[in-house]
Write a protein that holds these residues in place. Structure first.
Motif, PDB file in Angstrom:
ATOM      1  N   ARG A   1       0.820  -1.211   0.000  1.00 42.67           N
ATOM      2  CA  ARG A   1       0.000   0.000   0.000  1.00 42.67           C
ATOM      3  C   ARG A   1       0.856   1.265   0.000  1.00 42.67           C
ATOM      4  NH1 ARG A   1      -3.667  -3.514   2.797  1.00 42.67           N
ATOM      5  NH2 ARG A   1      -2.442  -3.388   4.712  1.00 42.67           N
ATOM      6  N   VAL A   2       1.980   1.230   0.706  1.00 47.15           N
ATOM      7  CA  VAL A   2       2.881   2.389   0.700  1.00 47.15           C
ATOM      8  C   VAL A   2       3.431   2.615  -0.701  1.00 47.15           C
ATOM      9  CG1 VAL A   2       5.140   3.204   1.493  1.00 47.15           C
ATOM     10  CG2 VAL A   2       3.503   2.283   3.137  1.00 47.15           C
ATOM     11  N   LEU A   3       3.811   1.538  -1.374  1.00 52.29           N
ATOM     12  CA  LEU A   3       4.346   1.673  -2.734  1.00 52.29           C
ATOM     13  C   LEU A   3       3.259   2.148  -3.695  1.00 52.29           C
ATOM     14  CD1 LEU A   3       6.611  -1.522  -2.886  1.00 52.29           C
ATOM     15  CD2 LEU A   3       7.236   0.823  -2.280  1.00 52.29           C
ATOM     16  N   ARG A   4       2.044   1.669  -3.504  1.00 55.53           N
ATOM     17  CA  ARG A   4       0.941   2.170  -4.336  1.00 55.53           C
ATOM     18  C   ARG A   4       0.718   3.659  -4.077  1.00 55.53           C
ATOM     19  NH1 ARG A   4      -3.176  -2.923  -3.233  1.00 55.53           N
ATOM     20  NH2 ARG A   4      -2.190  -4.377  -4.705  1.00 55.53           N
ATOM     21  N   SER A   5       0.856   4.058  -2.826  1.00 55.44           N
ATOM     22  CA  SER A   5       0.687   5.466  -2.495  1.00 55.44           C
ATOM     23  C   SER A   5       1.697   6.329  -3.236  1.00 55.44           C
ATOM     24  CB  SER A   5       0.838   5.660  -0.977  1.00 55.44           C
ATOM     25  OG  SER A   5       0.721   7.018  -0.632  1.00 55.44           O
TER      26      SER A   5
ATOM     27  N   HIS B   1      -2.786  11.211  -8.029  1.00 56.47           N
ATOM     28  CA  HIS B   1      -4.242  11.027  -7.941  1.00 56.47           C
ATOM     29  C   HIS B   1      -4.798  11.376  -6.562  1.00 56.47           C
ATOM     30  CE1 HIS B   1      -4.047   9.229 -11.841  1.00 56.47           C
ATOM     31  NE2 HIS B   1      -3.388   8.155 -11.437  1.00 56.47           N
ATOM     32  N   THR B   2      -3.976  11.964  -5.696  1.00 63.23           N
ATOM     33  CA  THR B   2      -4.407  12.251  -4.322  1.00 63.23           C
ATOM     34  C   THR B   2      -5.612  13.186  -4.287  1.00 63.23           C
ATOM     35  OG1 THR B   2      -2.150  11.925  -3.511  1.00 63.23           O
ATOM     36  CG2 THR B   2      -3.677  13.153  -2.093  1.00 63.23           C
TER      37      THR B   2
ATOM     38  N   PRO C   1     -11.678   1.039   0.252  1.00 61.83           N
ATOM     39  CA  PRO C   1     -11.374   1.192  -1.182  1.00 61.83           C
ATOM     40  C   PRO C   1     -10.233   2.172  -1.443  1.00 61.83           C
ATOM     41  CG  PRO C   1     -13.748   1.259  -0.805  1.00 61.83           C
ATOM     42  CD  PRO C   1     -13.103   1.325   0.539  1.00 61.83           C
ATOM     43  N   PHE C   2     -10.088   3.160  -0.570  1.00 61.49           N
ATOM     44  CA  PHE C   2      -9.010   4.131  -0.723  1.00 61.49           C
ATOM     45  C   PHE C   2      -7.708   3.598  -0.119  1.00 61.49           C
ATOM     46  CE2 PHE C   2     -12.995   6.521  -0.659  1.00 61.49           C
ATOM     47  CZ  PHE C   2     -12.880   7.281  -1.816  1.00 61.49           C
ATOM     48  N   GLN C   3      -7.811   2.977   1.039  1.00 57.89           N
ATOM     49  CA  GLN C   3      -6.621   2.460   1.697  1.00 57.89           C
ATOM     50  C   GLN C   3      -5.908   1.425   0.832  1.00 57.89           C
ATOM     51  OE1 GLN C   3      -7.134  -0.358   4.844  1.00 57.89           O
ATOM     52  NE2 GLN C   3      -5.409   0.418   6.027  1.00 57.89           N
ATOM     53  N   SER C   4      -6.665   0.544   0.199  1.00 59.99           N
ATOM     54  CA  SER C   4      -6.051  -0.528  -0.583  1.00 59.99           C
ATOM     55  C   SER C   4      -5.222   0.008  -1.748  1.00 59.99           C
ATOM     56  CB  SER C   4      -7.132  -1.487  -1.105  1.00 59.99           C
ATOM     57  OG  SER C   4      -7.996  -0.823  -2.011  1.00 59.99           O
ATOM     58  N   LYS C   5      -5.538   1.210  -2.192  1.00 60.09           N
ATOM     59  CA  LYS C   5      -4.790   1.832  -3.298  1.00 60.09           C
ATOM     60  C   LYS C   5      -3.730   2.805  -2.792  1.00 60.09           C
ATOM     61  CE  LYS C   5      -8.658   1.381  -6.513  1.00 60.09           C
ATOM     62  NZ  LYS C   5      -9.392   0.476  -5.597  1.00 60.09           N
ATOM     63  N   GLY C   6      -3.557   2.851  -1.481  1.00 57.38           N
ATOM     64  CA  GLY C   6      -2.557   3.740  -0.919  1.00 57.38           C
ATOM     65  C   GLY C   6      -3.015   5.173  -0.781  1.00 57.38           C
ATOM     66  N   MET C   7      -4.308   5.414  -0.895  1.00 58.06           N
ATOM     67  CA  MET C   7      -4.869   6.763  -0.724  1.00 58.06           C
ATOM     68  C   MET C   7      -5.232   6.956   0.754  1.00 58.06           C
ATOM     69  SD  MET C   7      -4.735   7.833  -3.805  1.00 58.06           S
ATOM     70  CE  MET C   7      -4.899   7.454  -5.555  1.00 58.06           C
ATOM     71  N   PHE C   8      -4.210   7.115   1.588  1.00 64.28           N
ATOM     72  CA  PHE C   8      -4.405   7.057   3.032  1.00 64.28           C
ATOM     73  C   PHE C   8      -5.206   8.232   3.574  1.00 64.28           C
ATOM     74  CE2 PHE C   8      -0.228   4.757   2.470  1.00 64.28           C
ATOM     75  CZ  PHE C   8      -0.789   3.494   2.562  1.00 64.28           C
ATOM     76  N   GLU C   9      -4.990   9.423   3.038  1.00 67.28           N
ATOM     77  CA  GLU C   9      -5.714  10.588   3.551  1.00 67.28           C
ATOM     78  C   GLU C   9      -7.210  10.462   3.270  1.00 67.28           C
ATOM     79  OE1 GLU C   9      -4.031  14.209   2.116  1.00 67.28           O
ATOM     80  OE2 GLU C   9      -2.058  13.817   2.981  1.00 67.28           O
ATOM     81  N   ALA C  10      -7.548  10.038   2.072  1.00 69.37           N
ATOM     82  CA  ALA C  10      -8.956   9.850   1.737  1.00 69.37           C
ATOM     83  C   ALA C  10      -9.568   8.729   2.574  1.00 69.37           C
ATOM     84  CB  ALA C  10      -9.103   9.546   0.252  1.00 69.37           C
TER      85      ALA C  10
END
Length: 959
Positions: free
Chosen positions: A619-623, A629-630, A761-770
Motif C-alpha cells: 500500500r505504501v508503494l501504491r501510495s 491522484h491524491t 477502497p481508498f486504503q487498498s490503493k494507498g490513498m491514506f488521507e482519503a
C-alpha cells in the motif's frame, strides 16, 4: 544466462511448457531464496507438474552434466535448497495424498504441507511422525529429505523410523517405486550393480566392528549430520538400504516423488505445564528424570530465552523476577482418555517433586491455556528476529548432547557465547533428546564479523564433537552450513564411506552438489545473503517463508517473502549504484509481480513469526505511485454518495445488457473489449451483481421496548444486489434487517448512510488521507447513531469491520457479522439445521479478527455437512482486484471448483469476495445471513417475547 544454460533451456522447451521454465532476473532471485543465510541465484527455475517431467529433466541434466537442486517449501535453514544452476521447484501438481483403509499408512507427494497431512489424518486420530516447528509451512519433500523431527517425535517417529516405502527418481532419470513389487523387480534387473554395491558396502560396514560401533554410537542421539549410515547396519535388503539412505540426504542422492509413512497415534487428551527451576543444573536434572516418565515432549528455555519474551502481552510478571541462572521446562503428556491422562500427570509431578522449583507445578488441560505455553516456546526464535539490528540475520543452530551431560553442555555453550561476544544468544530445545537450539544475530557486513562467526562455529564444533561426542546437526539437516564439519564429527573412515555412497548414486555430481558433503572448508562462509534496509515495515523479515501458504498470489507471481527479497535487492542496488540497468528492470517488473498482484490482505501477518504485514508495504508503494491522484481520491471521498449512485447505474446497465443479449454473448463481448483495451476495461462475469435497491432507513418502530442495534451496511452491500439468476433475490441489507427484527431488535441506521464508507477502497490503493477521511466521517455518524456507544453496531462485511475496528473511537462497540451472530443472535433464535452440504469461505479479514472458528460453528449449526476448501486462503478478489486483475482471483481459487463439487451452495461474509467465489466455483455464494435467516425462527419466552439481549444488559452496566 550462461551459454550452456541457454542450450539446456532449449532442450527443456521440447517437453516443458513455457510457463514452467523461468529465467528472468526477478523471479530467479525471488524463487531461489530459502530460509537460510546463504544466497545463490539459479540460472533456471523449473516448475514441472509430474514425475515423468522431473525424470526427463534429471536425465537431461545427467547427460549434459548440469547440476539440479530440488525445492519444496524452502524453509530449510542450512542452505540445502539454493543453487546457482537449475532449481526444480514443486508447485500445485505435487499435493496428492492417499490414506490406507485403516489409516495405518498415508502416501504423500512432496508438495503436501506437513500440517495438511495431519489434517487429513485427524479424523482417524492419527498423524505423521515428524513434527517440525515449521510443519504448517514445510512440505513433505523437505521433511523427508532433511529427516526433520521436532518437539514430540524424537528419534522413534522421524521419517527414517516411520518410512514404509517411496517413489524416487535417481540421477540417471530412472524411477522406482519401492512399494510396488513389479517396479522393484524391474529395478533389480536394470540397476543390479547399484544394489550389489550397496549390499557390499553394508556387509563391509557390519563386518568392520569399529565403524559399526561408531555408527551405533552416533545414532544414540538425534543426528542428521551427513548420510544415514545406520541404513547400512539396520537393513540387509538393498532396496531398504537405498530408500532409508534417501531420508536425510537433502536431494543429493535422488528425488523423492512420493513417500508412504506408517502413521502414529494422535492422542486426543493432552496436558501441559510450564515449570520454572532456579538453576539450569536443576532443570537438566529434571530432564533426566522426566525421560523415564510418560511425557511426550520436554522443551527447555534458558534465562536469556525467557527474558526475550517476558515483556510480551499475556506473560506473567514473575518471569521478570526469575534469577539469572533460572530455566524452564515446557512439559506435555498425552493419553487416550482423561483418566489415564490424570494418572500420567500425577506420575510426572511425583517424579520431580523432590527438585526445587520457583513456583508450584500446575498442569492444564485447557487448550487455550497450554496453547499459550507453546506460543512462548515457539516465539523464542522470532523474538530474537524482532529485536535484531537492521542488516543482521538470525541464525539458529541445532546440536545434541547426551542427556546426562546436558547441564555441563549448556554452561559450556554460554561460555562460548561470552567469548565471542554473542550477548543476545539464547538456548532452547527438545531437552528430552538432548537436542538444543541456540539462536543469535549475525552481521556479515565485514570480514571481522565473518571471522567472529567462523570462530564461534569452530568452537561449537570442538565442544560438541571433542568434549561430548554429540551431534552438530540434530534435526535441521547438514546443508552447506555444517558440510565442512562432517568429517570432524564422523571421522575419516565414515566420511570416506559417505563419499562412496554419493559417488555410487550420483557419479557426475549433478544432484545438489556441495550440500551435505563438501571439501571446501570455507563453504559455510561463502555466498552469504545480504539483508539491507529496505523499509521499516519489512526490515525485520527473516525470510523464513512461513507466510507463503497463506498468500493468494503464491502460484501467480510472488509471495510475501519473495516480495521482500526483491524490494531488498532494489534497495541495495539503489544504495550501491552498482547496476542501474538491473535496477531499472527489477523496478519495472516489480510493478506487476510485486505491487499489482498483491491482494494486500494481510494474511501473511497471521503466520509471520515477527507479524509483518507485507500488504502494508504494498500500500505504501501504491501510495507513492498514485501521488498524482491524491486530489482526485479526496474529491471522490467527499462526493461518495454520487460515486455510489454511479456504481448502481453501472451495475443496472450491465444487468440490462446481460438480460438482453444473454450470458454467452455478454461474456464474449466483455472479454474481447478487455483484451483490446490491454486490460484497462474491467472484467465482467455472470456472477456480477445487479444494482441493490435503496435502503429504507425510516421503517416504523413496531416495538419501542426492543433492544436497539445500529446497522451499518457496507458500501458493497448498499450498491451490489444478488446476481441475475441467484435463487435468492433479496438484497443483503434487506435480509439483514429481516434477521435482526426476527431476533427482536429495533434497527437503527446512521445518518447520511449513502455517503458512509470505512475507507478500505481508498486504503487498498494507498490513498491514506482519503481513507482516513471516510473512516472519520463514518465514526462521527456512528457515535451519533449509537448515542456515544450506548447501542452496538452491526457491520455486515468483514473487511470493513476490520478496518473500522482499527480506525474508530473505542466507545463504538462494533461487531462483525460473525461476532454479532455468535455472541448475541444465536441465543435469540431457534435453529433447525437443514440436510445440505455447503461450502464456507473464511475471508482474510475474518481470520485476522480471530473469529474463523466462530464462523465455522455458526454454519455447522445450520447444516448437516460443511466443506472448507483447505487450499483456499484469501480469495484474491481484494476489493476490486477481481475486476481489474482477475488473474489473481482466478489463481487464488484455482482449486475451488473441484473442492466444492458436492456442495449445493456457498457462504461467506464479504459481498465482493462472493462474486469471485461464485464465478470460480459454479455455486451461488452469499452471506451467512441468508443461511441463518432460512433455518431460524424467533426464540420466544413465556410472554411470547424475544428474551432480553445480554449485549444490551452488559453495555448498560458498563455505562
Amino acid at each position: 544466462m550462461k551459454q550452456e544454460y541457454q542450450q539446456f533451456k532449449q532442450l527443456l522447451q521440447e517437453f516443458l511448457p513455457a510457463e514452467q521454465i523461468i529465467s528472468d532476473p526477478l523471479r530467479t532471485l525471488a524463487y531461489g531464496t530459502d530460509a537460510s543465510f546463504y544466497r545463490l541465484i539459479p540460472q533456471l527455475v523449473l516448475r514441472p507438474e509430474s514425475e515423468q517431467a522431473v525424470a526427463r529433466i534429471v536425465k537431461l541434466a545427467f547427460n549434459h552434466r548440469v547440476p539440479v537442486t530440488f525445492r519444496a517449501a524452502g524453509t530449510s535453514l542450512s542452505g540445502q535448497a539454493i543453487t546457482d544452476s537449475v532449481l526444480i521447484q514443486l508447485k500445485d501438481g505435487w499435493k496428492g495424498y492417499q490414506i490406507a483403509d485403516d489409516a495405518s499408512r498415508i502416501t504423500l507427494q512432496p508438495g503436501v504441507i506437513g500440517g495438511h497431512a495431519n489434517g487429513y489424518l485427524a479424523p482417524f486420530n492419527k498423524k505423521i511422525g515428524p513434527d517440525p516447528a515449521s510443519i504448517n509451512t514445510a512440505m513433505i519433500g523437505g521433511i523427508a529429505a532433511n529427516n526433520a523431527s521436532g518437539m514430540c517425535c524424537g528419534t522413534a517417529q522421524n521419517s527414517y523410523r516411520t518410512l514404509h516405502s517411496m517413489k524416487l527418481i535417481l540421477a540417471d532419470g530412472t524411477s522406482v517405486d519401492t512399494g510396488d513389487s513389479h517396479s522393484v523387480t524391474a529395478f533389480r534387473k536394470s540397476h543390479g550393480s547399484l544394489l550389489t554395491a550397496l549390499e557390499v558396502l553394508a556387509l563391509q560396514t557390519r563386518d568392520n566392528a569399529a565403524l559399526r560401533q561408531r555408527i551405533e554410537h552416533k545414532y544414540r542421539l538425534k543426528n542428521t549430520t551427513g548420510y544415514a549410515l545406520n541404513a547400512l547396519i539396520d537393513y540387509r535388503d538393498p532396496i531398504e538400504i537405498m530408500q532409508h539412505l534417501m531420508i536425510g540426504s537433502e536431494g543429493t542422492l535422488g528425488f523423492i516423488s512420493s513417500i508412504t509413512y506408517n502413521t502414529v497415534d494422535e492422542h486426543p487428551d493432552k496436558a501441559s505445564a510450564l515449570i520454572f527451576f532456579p538453576t539450569v543444573r536443576i532443570t537438566c536434572e529434571a530432564v533426566a528424570i522426566l525421560k523415564k516418565t510418560p511425557v511426550s515432549a520436554v522443551e527447555m528455555m534458558d534465562r536469556a530465552g525467557l527474558r526475550s519474551i517476558e515483556n510480551k502481552p499475556g506473560m506473567p510478571d514473575f518471569i521478570k523476577q526469575l534469577p539469572d541462572d533460572a530455566a524452564a521446562l515446557l512439559v506435555e503428556t498425552r493419553a487416550g482418555c482423561k483418566d489415564h491422562l490424570a494418572e500420567q500427570v500425577e506420575q510426572i509431578k511425583a517424579s520431580i517433586a523432590s527438585l526445587e522449583t520457583v513456583r508450584d507445578i500446575e498442569f492444564t488441560t485447557d487448550p487455550q491455556e497450554y496453547s499459550k505455553y507453546w506460543a512462548i516456546r515457539k516465539g523464542l526464535f522470532p523474538a530474537v528476529g524482532a529485536v535484531r539490528q537492521t542488516g543482521t540475520t538470525v541464525i539458529i543452530e541445532d546440536v545434541a548432547f547426551p542427556v546426562d551431560q546436558l547441564a555441563d553442555a549448556v554452561h559450556d555453550l554460554h561460555q562460548i557465547f561470552v567469548k565471542w561476544d554473542y550477548n543476545e544468544a539464547l538456548i532452547f530445545g527438545h531437552a528430552l533428546e538432548g537436542n538444543l537450539h541456540f539462536v543469535f544475530t549475525q552481521s556479515f557486513d565485514d570480514q571481522t564479523e565473518i571471522d567472529r562467526y567462523e570462530g564461534l562455529m569452530d568452537d561449537v564444533a570442538t565442544l560438541v564433537v571433542d568434549k561430548y561426542d554429540g551431534s552438530l546437526k540434530a534435526e535441521h539437516g547438514t546443508g552447506r552450513n555444517m558440510a565442512p564439519y562432517v568429517e570432524k564429527e564422523w571421522g575419516a573412515q565414515a566420511y570416506a564411506l559417505m563419499w562412496e555412497i554419493k559417488e555410487l548414486f550420483d557419479p557426475h555430481n549433478i544432484l545438489n552438489p556441495g550440500v551435505l558433503l563438501n571439501r571446501n572448508a570455507h563453504v559455510h562462509l561463502e555466498n552469504l545473503k545480504p539483508l539491507p534496509a529496505a523499509d521499516p515495515l519489512v526490515d525485520k523479515c527473516i525470510e523464513c517463508g512461513f507466510c507463503e501458504p497463506t498468500c493468494p498470489s503464491r502460484d501467480l507471481t510472488l509471495t510475501p517473502r519473495q516480495r521482500i527479497v526483491i524490494w531488498r535487492e532494489i534497495a541495495r542496488l539503489e544504495a550501491s549504484h552498482e547496476d542501474p540497468e538491473r535496477l531499472a528492470e527489477l523496478r519495472k517488473e516489480y510493478l506487476y509481480q510485486g505491487i499489482d498482484t498483491c491482494a494486500a490482505c494481510g494474511l501473511c501477518s497471521t503466520t509471520c513469526p515477527v507479524e509483518i504485514n507485507t500488504g502494508d508495504l504494498t500500500r505504501v508503494l501504491r501510495s507513492r505511485n498514485n501521488e498524482r491522484h491524491t486530489k482526485l481520491a479526496q474529491w471522490l471521498a467527499e462526493h461518495y454518495g454520487g460515486v455510489m449512485t454511479a456504481s448502481k447505474v453501472a451495475f443496472k446497465g450491465a444487468d440490462l445488457t446481460h438480460g438482453l443479449i444473454g450470458t454467452k454473448a455478454m461474456t464474449a463481448i466483455c472479454d474481447t473489449t478487455r483484451k483490446l483495451s490491454g486490460g484497462r476495461v474491467q472484467q465482467w462475469t455472470p456472477a456480477m451483481p445487479t444494482a441493490a435497491p435503496k435502503i429504507n432507513i425510516h421503517r416504523p418502530v413496531t416495538d419501542p421496548d426492543a433492544p436497539k442495534v445500529v446497522y451499518l451496511p457496507s458500501c458493497a452491500s448498499r450498491a451490489m444486489g444478488p446476481a441475475r439468476g441467484d435463487d435468492e433475490q433479496t438484497s443483503l441489507a434487506e435480509k439483514t434487517e429481516q434477521l435482526l427484527r426476527k431476533a427482536g431488535y429495533q434497527v437503527i441506521y446512521p445518518e447520511n448512510l449513502d455517503q458512509l464508507c470505512c475507507g478500505m477502497p481508498f486504503q487498498s490503493k494507498g490513498m491514506f488521507e482519503a481513507a482516513d477521511y471516510k473512516a472519520a466521517e463514518t465514526e462521527a455518524m456512528l457515535l451519533k447513531a449509537t448515542n456515544n456507544g450506548e447501542y452496538p453496531v452491526f457491520s455486515d462485511t468483514s473487511p470493513c469491520s476490520l478496518r473500522l475496528k482499527d480506525n474508530t473511537d473505542q466507545r463504538i462497540k462494533l461487531f462483525d457479522t460473525v461476532e454479532f451472530i455468535h455472541e448475541f443472535l444465536l441465543d435469540r433464535l431457534v435453529i433447525t439445521p437443514v440436510d445440505e452440504t455447503v461450502a464456507l469461505h473464511i475471508t482474510c479479514s475474518t481470520t485476522r479478527m480471530g473469529v474463523g472458528d466462530k464462523l465455522k460453528r455458526i454454519v455447522a449449526a445450520c447444516v448437516t455437512n460443511l466443506v472448507i476448501p483447505e487450499q483456499i486462503t484469501c480469495c484474491g478478489f481484494a476489493g476490486d482486484k477481481g475486476f481489474s486483475t482477475p488473474e489473481l482471483n482466478e489463481s487464488a481459487l484455482r482449486s475451488l471448483r473441484d473442492d466444492v463439487v458436492e456442495c449445493t451452495s456457498g457462504y461467506s461474509t464479504s459481498r465482493t469476495c462472493e462474486i469471485g467465489l461464485s464465478h470460480h466455483s459454479g455455486l451461488d455464494y452469499k452471506s451467512i445471513i441468508y443461511l441463518l435467516d432460512r433455518v431460524s425462527q424467533p426464540k420466544l419466552n413465556a410472554d411470547n417475547r424475544v428474551p432480553e439481549n445480554k449485549l444490551i444488559q452488559h453495555t448498560n452496566t458498563e455505562q
